[in-house]
Write a protein that holds these residues in place. Structure first.
Motif, PDB file in Angstrom:
ATOM      1  N   VAL A 280       0.853  -1.188   0.000  1.00  0.00           N
ATOM      2  CA  VAL A 280       0.000   0.000   0.000  1.00  0.00           C
ATOM      3  C   VAL A 280       0.891   1.240   0.000  1.00  0.00           C
ATOM      4  O   VAL A 280       1.796   1.379   0.837  1.00  0.00           O
ATOM      5  CB  VAL A 280      -0.939   0.033   1.217  1.00  0.00           C
ATOM      6  N   LYS A 281       0.618   2.113  -0.951  1.00  0.00           N
ATOM      7  CA  LYS A 281       1.340   3.380  -1.056  1.00  0.00           C
ATOM      8  C   LYS A 281       0.335   4.516  -0.877  1.00  0.00           C
ATOM      9  O   LYS A 281      -0.812   4.435  -1.334  1.00  0.00           O
ATOM     10  CB  LYS A 281       2.015   3.494  -2.417  1.00  0.00           C
ATOM     11  N   VAL A 282       0.777   5.562  -0.205  1.00  0.00           N
ATOM     12  CA  VAL A 282      -0.059   6.744   0.004  1.00  0.00           C
ATOM     13  C   VAL A 282       0.552   7.922  -0.751  1.00  0.00           C
ATOM     14  O   VAL A 282       1.741   8.229  -0.576  1.00  0.00           O
ATOM     15  CB  VAL A 282      -0.176   7.086   1.497  1.00  0.00           C
ATOM     16  N   TYR A 283      -0.260   8.570  -1.580  1.00  0.00           N
ATOM     17  CA  TYR A 283       0.121   9.846  -2.188  1.00  0.00           C
ATOM     18  C   TYR A 283      -0.660  10.918  -1.448  1.00  0.00           C
ATOM     19  O   TYR A 283      -1.901  10.910  -1.433  1.00  0.00           O
ATOM     20  CB  TYR A 283      -0.200   9.886  -3.678  1.00  0.00           C
ATOM     21  N   THR A 284       0.060  11.852  -0.820  1.00  0.00           N
ATOM     22  CA  THR A 284      -0.590  12.809   0.058  1.00  0.00           C
ATOM     23  C   THR A 284       0.061  14.185  -0.056  1.00  0.00           C
ATOM     24  O   THR A 284       1.100  14.354  -0.719  1.00  0.00           O
ATOM     25  CB  THR A 284      -0.524  12.299   1.519  1.00  0.00           C
ATOM     26  N   HIS A 285      -0.548  15.148   0.580  1.00  0.00           N
ATOM     27  CA  HIS A 285       0.001  16.508   0.632  1.00  0.00           C
ATOM     28  C   HIS A 285       1.341  16.477   1.358  1.00  0.00           C
ATOM     29  O   HIS A 285       1.550  15.691   2.283  1.00  0.00           O
ATOM     30  CB  HIS A 285      -0.989  17.421   1.357  1.00  0.00           C
ATOM     31  N   SER A 293       3.168   8.607   7.925  1.00  0.00           N
ATOM     32  CA  SER A 293       4.243   7.628   8.061  1.00  0.00           C
ATOM     33  C   SER A 293       4.434   7.143   9.490  1.00  0.00           C
ATOM     34  O   SER A 293       4.758   5.979   9.723  1.00  0.00           O
ATOM     35  CB  SER A 293       5.572   8.229   7.568  1.00  0.00           C
ATOM     36  N   ILE A 294       4.253   8.026  10.451  1.00  0.00           N
ATOM     37  CA  ILE A 294       4.556   7.698  11.844  1.00  0.00           C
ATOM     38  C   ILE A 294       3.673   6.556  12.335  1.00  0.00           C
ATOM     39  O   ILE A 294       2.449   6.601  12.237  1.00  0.00           O
ATOM     40  CB  ILE A 294       4.378   8.938  12.737  1.00  0.00           C
ATOM     41  N   GLY A 295       4.298   5.535  12.856  1.00  0.00           N
ATOM     42  CA  GLY A 295       3.560   4.453  13.503  1.00  0.00           C
ATOM     43  C   GLY A 295       3.113   3.337  12.593  1.00  0.00           C
ATOM     44  O   GLY A 295       2.604   2.312  13.059  1.00  0.00           O
ATOM     45  N   ARG A 296       3.265   3.497  11.292  1.00  0.00           N
ATOM     46  CA  ARG A 296       2.891   2.398  10.386  1.00  0.00           C
ATOM     47  C   ARG A 296       3.956   2.315   9.303  1.00  0.00           C
ATOM     48  O   ARG A 296       3.760   2.759   8.173  1.00  0.00           O
ATOM     49  CB  ARG A 296       1.492   2.630   9.795  1.00  0.00           C
ATOM     50  N   PRO A 297       5.094   1.712   9.618  1.00  0.00           N
ATOM     51  CA  PRO A 297       6.211   1.686   8.668  1.00  0.00           C
ATOM     52  C   PRO A 297       5.939   0.868   7.415  1.00  0.00           C
ATOM     53  O   PRO A 297       6.658   1.008   6.420  1.00  0.00           O
ATOM     54  CB  PRO A 297       7.350   1.072   9.495  1.00  0.00           C
ATOM     55  N   GLU A 298       4.910   0.024   7.446  1.00  0.00           N
ATOM     56  CA  GLU A 298       4.604  -0.792   6.267  1.00  0.00           C
ATOM     57  C   GLU A 298       4.042   0.035   5.110  1.00  0.00           C
ATOM     58  O   GLU A 298       3.975  -0.440   3.971  1.00  0.00           O
ATOM     59  CB  GLU A 298       3.598  -1.903   6.628  1.00  0.00           C
ATOM     60  N   LEU A 299       3.597   1.245   5.398  1.00  0.00           N
ATOM     61  CA  LEU A 299       3.066   2.120   4.351  1.00  0.00           C
ATOM     62  C   LEU A 299       4.197   2.865   3.650  1.00  0.00           C
ATOM     63  O   LEU A 299       5.101   3.386   4.293  1.00  0.00           O
ATOM     64  CB  LEU A 299       2.099   3.140   4.947  1.00  0.00           C
ATOM     65  N   MET A 300       4.108   2.924   2.334  1.00  0.00           N
ATOM     66  CA  MET A 300       4.992   3.784   1.545  1.00  0.00           C
ATOM     67  C   MET A 300       4.265   5.108   1.339  1.00  0.00           C
ATOM     68  O   MET A 300       3.097   5.111   0.946  1.00  0.00           O
ATOM     69  CB  MET A 300       5.297   3.122   0.201  1.00  0.00           C
ATOM     70  N   VAL A 301       4.955   6.208   1.607  1.00  0.00           N
ATOM     71  CA  VAL A 301       4.290   7.512   1.590  1.00  0.00           C
ATOM     72  C   VAL A 301       5.089   8.495   0.749  1.00  0.00           C
ATOM     73  O   VAL A 301       6.311   8.581   0.880  1.00  0.00           O
ATOM     74  CB  VAL A 301       4.129   8.063   3.025  1.00  0.00           C
ATOM     75  N   THR A 302       4.369   9.238  -0.111  1.00  0.00           N
ATOM     76  CA  THR A 302       5.039  10.211  -0.968  1.00  0.00           C
ATOM     77  C   THR A 302       4.115  11.394  -1.252  1.00  0.00           C
ATOM     78  O   THR A 302       2.883  11.269  -1.191  1.00  0.00           O
ATOM     79  CB  THR A 302       5.473   9.571  -2.304  1.00  0.00           C
ATOM     80  N   SER A 303       4.728  12.515  -1.563  1.00  0.00           N
ATOM     81  CA  SER A 303       3.970  13.685  -2.038  1.00  0.00           C
ATOM     82  C   SER A 303       4.431  14.081  -3.437  1.00  0.00           C
ATOM     83  O   SER A 303       4.073  15.154  -3.916  1.00  0.00           O
ATOM     84  CB  SER A 303       4.150  14.857  -1.065  1.00  0.00           C
ATOM     85  N   GLU A 304       5.198  13.200  -4.081  1.00  0.00           N
ATOM     86  CA  GLU A 304       5.773  13.507  -5.393  1.00  0.00           C
ATOM     87  C   GLU A 304       5.502  12.372  -6.375  1.00  0.00           C
ATOM     88  O   GLU A 304       5.122  11.272  -6.000  1.00  0.00           O
ATOM     89  CB  GLU A 304       7.289  13.720  -5.260  1.00  0.00           C
ATOM     90  N   HIS A 305       5.716  12.685  -7.663  1.00  0.00           N
ATOM     91  CA  HIS A 305       5.702  11.684  -8.727  1.00  0.00           C
ATOM     92  C   HIS A 305       4.373  10.900  -8.764  1.00  0.00           C
ATOM     93  O   HIS A 305       4.343   9.673  -8.712  1.00  0.00           O
ATOM     94  CB  HIS A 305       6.876  10.716  -8.576  1.00  0.00           C
ATOM     95  N   LEU A 306       3.277  11.628  -8.853  1.00  0.00           N
ATOM     96  CA  LEU A 306       1.949  11.013  -8.878  1.00  0.00           C
ATOM     97  C   LEU A 306       1.791  10.058 -10.049  1.00  0.00           C
ATOM     98  O   LEU A 306       1.238   8.959  -9.900  1.00  0.00           O
ATOM     99  CB  LEU A 306       0.867  12.103  -8.926  1.00  0.00           C
ATOM    100  N   ASP A 307       2.260  10.436 -11.227  1.00  0.00           N
ATOM    101  CA  ASP A 307       2.114   9.571 -12.400  1.00  0.00           C
ATOM    102  C   ASP A 307       2.829   8.233 -12.197  1.00  0.00           C
ATOM    103  O   ASP A 307       2.324   7.177 -12.598  1.00  0.00           O
ATOM    104  CB  ASP A 307       2.653  10.262 -13.650  1.00  0.00           C
ATOM    105  N   ASP A 308       3.998   8.268 -11.569  1.00  0.00           N
ATOM    106  CA  ASP A 308       4.722   7.027 -11.294  1.00  0.00           C
ATOM    107  C   ASP A 308       3.952   6.148 -10.309  1.00  0.00           C
ATOM    108  O   ASP A 308       3.897   4.925 -10.459  1.00  0.00           O
ATOM    109  CB  ASP A 308       6.110   7.332 -10.720  1.00  0.00           C
ATOM    110  N   ALA A 309       3.358   6.783  -9.308  1.00  0.00           N
ATOM    111  CA  ALA A 309       2.576   6.032  -8.328  1.00  0.00           C
ATOM    112  C   ALA A 309       1.356   5.378  -8.984  1.00  0.00           C
ATOM    113  O   ALA A 309       1.016   4.227  -8.686  1.00  0.00           O
ATOM    114  CB  ALA A 309       2.147   6.951  -7.189  1.00  0.00           C
ATOM    115  N   LEU A 310       0.717   6.089  -9.875  1.00  0.00           N
ATOM    116  CA  LEU A 310      -0.436   5.535 -10.588  1.00  0.00           C
ATOM    117  C   LEU A 310      -0.020   4.359 -11.468  1.00  0.00           C
ATOM    118  O   LEU A 310      -0.705   3.323 -11.498  1.00  0.00           O
ATOM    119  CB  LEU A 310      -1.095   6.622 -11.435  1.00  0.00           C
ATOM    120  N   ALA A 311       1.085   4.492 -12.156  1.00  0.00           N
ATOM    121  CA  ALA A 311       1.566   3.410 -13.019  1.00  0.00           C
ATOM    122  C   ALA A 311       1.940   2.175 -12.209  1.00  0.00           C
ATOM    123  O   ALA A 311       1.814   1.038 -12.688  1.00  0.00           O
ATOM    124  CB  ALA A 311       2.765   3.892 -13.828  1.00  0.00           C
ATOM    125  N   TRP A 312       2.379   2.378 -10.982  1.00  0.00           N
ATOM    126  CA  TRP A 312       2.772   1.275 -10.096  1.00  0.00           C
ATOM    127  C   TRP A 312       1.573   0.477  -9.595  1.00  0.00           C
ATOM    128  O   TRP A 312       1.646  -0.722  -9.392  1.00  0.00           O
ATOM    129  CB  TRP A 312       3.550   1.874  -8.913  1.00  0.00           C
TER     130      TRP A 312
END
Length: 498
Positions: A280-285, A293-312
């Motif tokens: 599970v990846k989160v795209y956020t502000h 990110s805090i408390g749930r290290p299993e989540l991948m979190v980003t505020s950049e490269h939305l198109d790459d996240a969508l393709a993934w």
């Protein structure tokens, strides 16, 4: 992978009241009986439910139609059981017609009396049997009927309604002005759809169903309006292959969490993990990256490269905590454009629904699940919340049709509609009416779609998982104070059949 609903004799379906009225006589004749026999069977079914109250004194209230006949038959059975019973009619001197007249006469011949309604008789009884109005009601309840209903409700005595609580529209569940607030309702021949959702579910209380021995014949004649589903309605998800890896179980992308709203997207993403998504990846502000990110290290979190996240990703959830500012608007447009172009499985929730409502004519969302509560559905359809709640079955279908999507109309008795079929969830409780609960639901559905379920299966199973998890959490610690995150442990257990 397709998770199919089970096919068994325990399936329950809902029907419109006109279908029951139209086909019950044909069904009973096919069984070699008549409508008076059906009335007697109805009385026996209600009598069996009446026994659960262990009442010493019973008050039966009757009107002028066939429902009154059911009431007289029930009263006679109670009298035969050597329990005190009084019948109060809306018009005590009125002679009924047809089978109701036959039941009325048998009650009188058995030594029964028909009284005027009084506060004294109401005060003396332990339980009230409601046989006042049936399913044919079309106008608002008024005059003596309304007065009697008001007095009965104010008595705080247990109420057992026959077929539908008097004053309730059997198809929409909405009251026609005044309506009986039943403790239990025994609905007959076919389950009336209005008793399974929102206001109708509240007024019906504990709903019992009896097909009166004509169910098989009735189902041959009538087309159900919806299927009632619960956790036992589904086959288990298949066992995972020993050789599988994290990429085998879906890549869920959760988009939302504007400045100050990180919690919503965190709940959605974590529920996606608990519902079995491999990654599970989160795209956020940018301001929400650290809180998510805090408390749930299993989540991948980003505020950049939305198109790459969508393709993934293999499925996208958009909306929890998204907001409606410029960042939200631009993010929404990019995501929906991509999902449409590549037919990406998508869940649209919360603020994304509000953004969708502002430009609804632009989108057809064939591989998408919409998750509106009544106010969001009202915005999508340019109506009011009152309009939506007045006919939930109709507007759940309209949401699905307007967007060519699978629509979930949330609330007590949540409805799922894919433009061709409707399902109603019988699980859930008021403890789920808490902030973040819907975010958890969107994550569950997204995880199921990421794992390969189609929109209808994921929506139905996701709603039931969420509602049943809420029921388990309620059993464990009660309704008040339930948190959306309390559902995580139960969702994981349920999806693993524990």
């Amino acid at each position: 992978m397709s998770l199919l609903l089970t096919s068994s004799k325990c399936e329950q379906w809902t029907y419109l009241s006109k279908q029951v009225k139209e086909y019950e006589e044909q069904a009973v004749h096919a069984e070699g009986a008549d409508l008076y026999t059906l009335m007697q069977r109805a009385a026996e079914a209600v009598f069996c439910c009446w026994k659960t109250f262990n009442a010493k004194q019973t008050l039966v209230i009757t009107g002028n139609g066939n429902n009154a006949g059911d009431g007289y038959e029930v009263a006679r059975l109670i009298k035969q059981a050597d329990r005190h019973v009084v019948v109060c009619a809306i018009n005590p001197g009125k002679v009924l017609t047809g089978d109701a007249a036959k039941a009325q006469k048998k009650w009188i011949n058995a030594g029964g009396q028909i009284c005027d309604f009084s506060q004294e008789l109401l005060d003396e009884c332990d339980v009230i049997v409601d046989a006042l109005l049936g399913t044919g009601l079309t106008n608002n309840v008024h005059d003596k009927f309304a007065e009697m209903i008001k007095a009965v409700n104010q008595s705080a005595k247990p109420i057992l309604s026959i077929d539908v609580p008097s004053g309730i529209n059997a198809d929409t569940g909405c009251p026609h002005g005044a309506a009986i607030m039943a403790t239990k309702t025994v609905t007959l021949v076919g389950i009336k759809q209005g008793l399974t959702t929102a206001t109708g579910k509240q007024y019906a209380g504990d709903l019992h169903f009896d097909d009166l021995g004509v169910g098989e014949q009735f189902m041959k004649l009538a087309t159900p309006s919806a299927q009632i589903i619960n956790i036992d309605s589904f086959r288990p998800l298949p066992e995972r292959l020993v050789s599988s890896h994290k990429g085998s179980h879906g890549k869920l992308l959760c988009i939302g969490g504007n400045h100050g709203s990180a919690g919503a997207i965190r709940l959605s993403a974590e529920s996606g993990l608990r519902a079995g998504a491999g990654m599970v990846k989160v795209y956020t502000h940018e301001h929400a990256v650290l809180p998510v990110s805090i408390g749930r290290p299993e989540l991948m979190v980003t505020s950049e490269h939305l198109d790459d996240a969508l393709a993934w990703s293999t499925c996208v959830v958009i909306g929890p905590g998204l907001g409606q500012d410029e960042w939200a608007q631009k993010t929404f447009e990019r995501v929906i454009r991509y999902c449409q172009q590549y037919n990406m499985p998508t869940v649209i929730d919360a603020d994304a629904l509000n953004l969708l409502a502002k430009q609804s004519s632009s989108y057809k969302l064939s591989n998408t699940v919409l998750t509106p509560h009544p106010a969001e559905a009202a915005r999508l359809l340019e109506l009011t919340t009152t309009d939506i709640e007045a006919d939930r079955f109709y507007y759940a279908r309209q949401c699905a049709i307007n967007f060519d999507a699978t629509s979930i109309l949330k609330g007590s008795g949540t409805l799922i509609d894919n433009t061709e079929h409707t399902w109603v969830c019988e699980n859930g409780n008021p403890g789920l009416a808490v902030g973040g609960s819907g975010d958890v639901l969107s994550g569950i559905i997204g995880a199921l779609m990421a794992q390969g379920l189609n929109t209808s299966d994921a929506a139905c199973y996701g709603v039931v998982l969420h509602a049943t998890a809420g029921d388990r959490a309620c059993e464990q610690s009660g309704q008040r104070g339930m948190l959306a995150s309390d559902l995580f442990t139960h969702v994981r257990a349920l999806i693993n059949h524990l």
